[in-house]
Design an enzyme around this catalytic site. Structure first.
Site, PDB file in Angstrom:
ATOM      1  N   SER A 135     -48.633 -87.283 -14.767  1.00  9.59           N
ATOM      2  CA  SER A 135     -48.867 -85.855 -14.504  1.00  9.59           C
ATOM      3  C   SER A 135     -50.257 -85.720 -13.902  1.00  9.59           C
ATOM      4  O   SER A 135     -51.100 -86.615 -14.063  1.00  9.59           O
ATOM      5  CB  SER A 135     -48.812 -85.089 -15.836  1.00  9.59           C
ATOM      6  OG  SER A 135     -49.274 -83.767 -15.677  1.00  9.59           O
ATOM      7  N   TYR A 137     -51.443 -84.028 -24.852  1.00  7.12           N
ATOM      8  CA  TYR A 137     -50.540 -84.264 -23.711  1.00  7.12           C
ATOM      9  C   TYR A 137     -51.267 -85.106 -22.654  1.00  7.12           C
ATOM     10  O   TYR A 137     -50.731 -86.105 -22.170  1.00  7.12           O
ATOM     11  CB  TYR A 137     -50.081 -82.926 -23.125  1.00  7.12           C
ATOM     12  CG  TYR A 137     -49.138 -83.068 -21.952  1.00  7.12           C
ATOM     13  CD1 TYR A 137     -47.865 -83.608 -22.116  1.00  7.12           C
ATOM     14  CD2 TYR A 137     -49.526 -82.659 -20.667  1.00  7.12           C
ATOM     15  CE1 TYR A 137     -47.002 -83.737 -21.037  1.00  7.12           C
ATOM     16  CE2 TYR A 137     -48.661 -82.785 -19.590  1.00  7.12           C
ATOM     17  CZ  TYR A 137     -47.402 -83.324 -19.774  1.00  7.12           C
ATOM     18  OH  TYR A 137     -46.548 -83.462 -18.699  1.00  7.12           O
TER      19      TYR A 137
END
Ligand code: NDP
Length: 245
Positions: free
Chosen positions: A142, A155
């Site tokens: 990501s 995350y």
């Protein structure tokens, strides 16, 4: 690589980026092996692939946090199609929260799915790829694996870990014929943020909605197909895709 007739395992194929990628690869003629927990969603995709593409799809209900499930996913793929040419380590969860709010079970879930799940995938397919001197491992990180956003601590930690694993693999596997790609998407319109439970974060998400146009899952699938279709001499190691506004 000519995708026609190649076998690809896609984890997290029941929605979003994984679903779009499985469809796109099948559309190029690949045999796709669909792994996720929601078998009903995988079966719906299998039907769509059968009706609309030249590829073939099989479904293996898989929880990537369970090593035996991922071993079974790989074994089923090999038994059905003979070899595994592509692994898309895509399954992931993004349970954003502020650390002060102490969502410890969700921190652990992110580590289990996003990091251990990727390791389970590598464990299940790498010996076979080394034996056949070919293959392509694509890990979905990501932009949160490049920078840390508020409420994105854990995350981001998992997505930095995915990048670290990919970069290490790339060096370990150089000159083996096995290609390694890290894909880092910006915001994509999927179900990913639906599972956030931290009220403070949810409120911020809602108030930000409509302020930008996210990417579509197909945008990421197209980038993956691009990397896969390069000639064997080309190893695309890093793809970052952001929205334009
Ligand atoms: P979705 O929520 O639409 O898809 C997530 C997928 O992961 C689902 O298919 C889900 O399947 C699967 N999954 C979750 N937990 C498990 C588990 N324990 N075992 C097996 N599969 C699991 O989100 P996206 O498509 O957006 O996410 C795909 C990847 O892309 C993730 O790694 C995410 O971090 C990454 N990403 C997404 C971005 C975005 O903005 N959407 C941006 C950057 C990266 P099921 O519930 O059926 O098991």
């Amino acid at each position: 690589m000519n995708v026609q007739g190649k076998t690809a395992i896609i984890t997290g194929a029941s929605s979003g980026i994984g679903e779009a990628t499985a469809f796109a690869l099948a559309n190029e003629g690949a045999n796709v092996v669909l792994g996720a927990r929601r078998a009903d969603r995988l079966e719906a995709l299998q039907k769509k692939i059968k009706e609309e593409t030249k590829g073939e799809a099989i479904v293996v209900a898989t929880d990537v946090t369970v090593r035996e499930d991922v071993e079974k996913l790989a074994a089923t793929a090999k038994e059905r199609f003979g070899s595994i040419d592509l692994l898309i380590n895509n399954a992931g969860v993004m349970l954003l929260s502020y650390l002060k709010n102490d969502h410890i079970d969700e921190w652990m879930q992110m580590v289990d799915v996003n990091v251990k799940g990727v390791l389970h995938g590598i464990h299940a397919i790498l010996p076979g790829m080394i034996e056949q001197n070919s293959g392509h491992i694509i890990n979905i990180s990501s932009v949160a694996g490049h920078e840390v956003f508020p409420a994105g601590n854990v995350y981001s930690a998992t997505k930095y870990a995915v990048r670290a694993l990919t970069m290490g693999l790339e060096k370990e596997l150089s000159k083996t014929g096995i290609r390694v790609t890290n894909v880092s998407p910006g915001p994509v319109r999927t179900e990913l943020s639906d599972h956030i439970t931290d009220e403070e974060v949810r409120e911020k998400f809602m108030s930000n909605q409509g302020k930008m146009t996210p990417l579509e899952p197909e945008d990421i699938a197209n980038a993956i197909v691009h990397a896969v279709k390069q000639p064997d001499r080309v190893d695309t190691n890093e793809i970052i895709i952001r929205n334009t506004n």
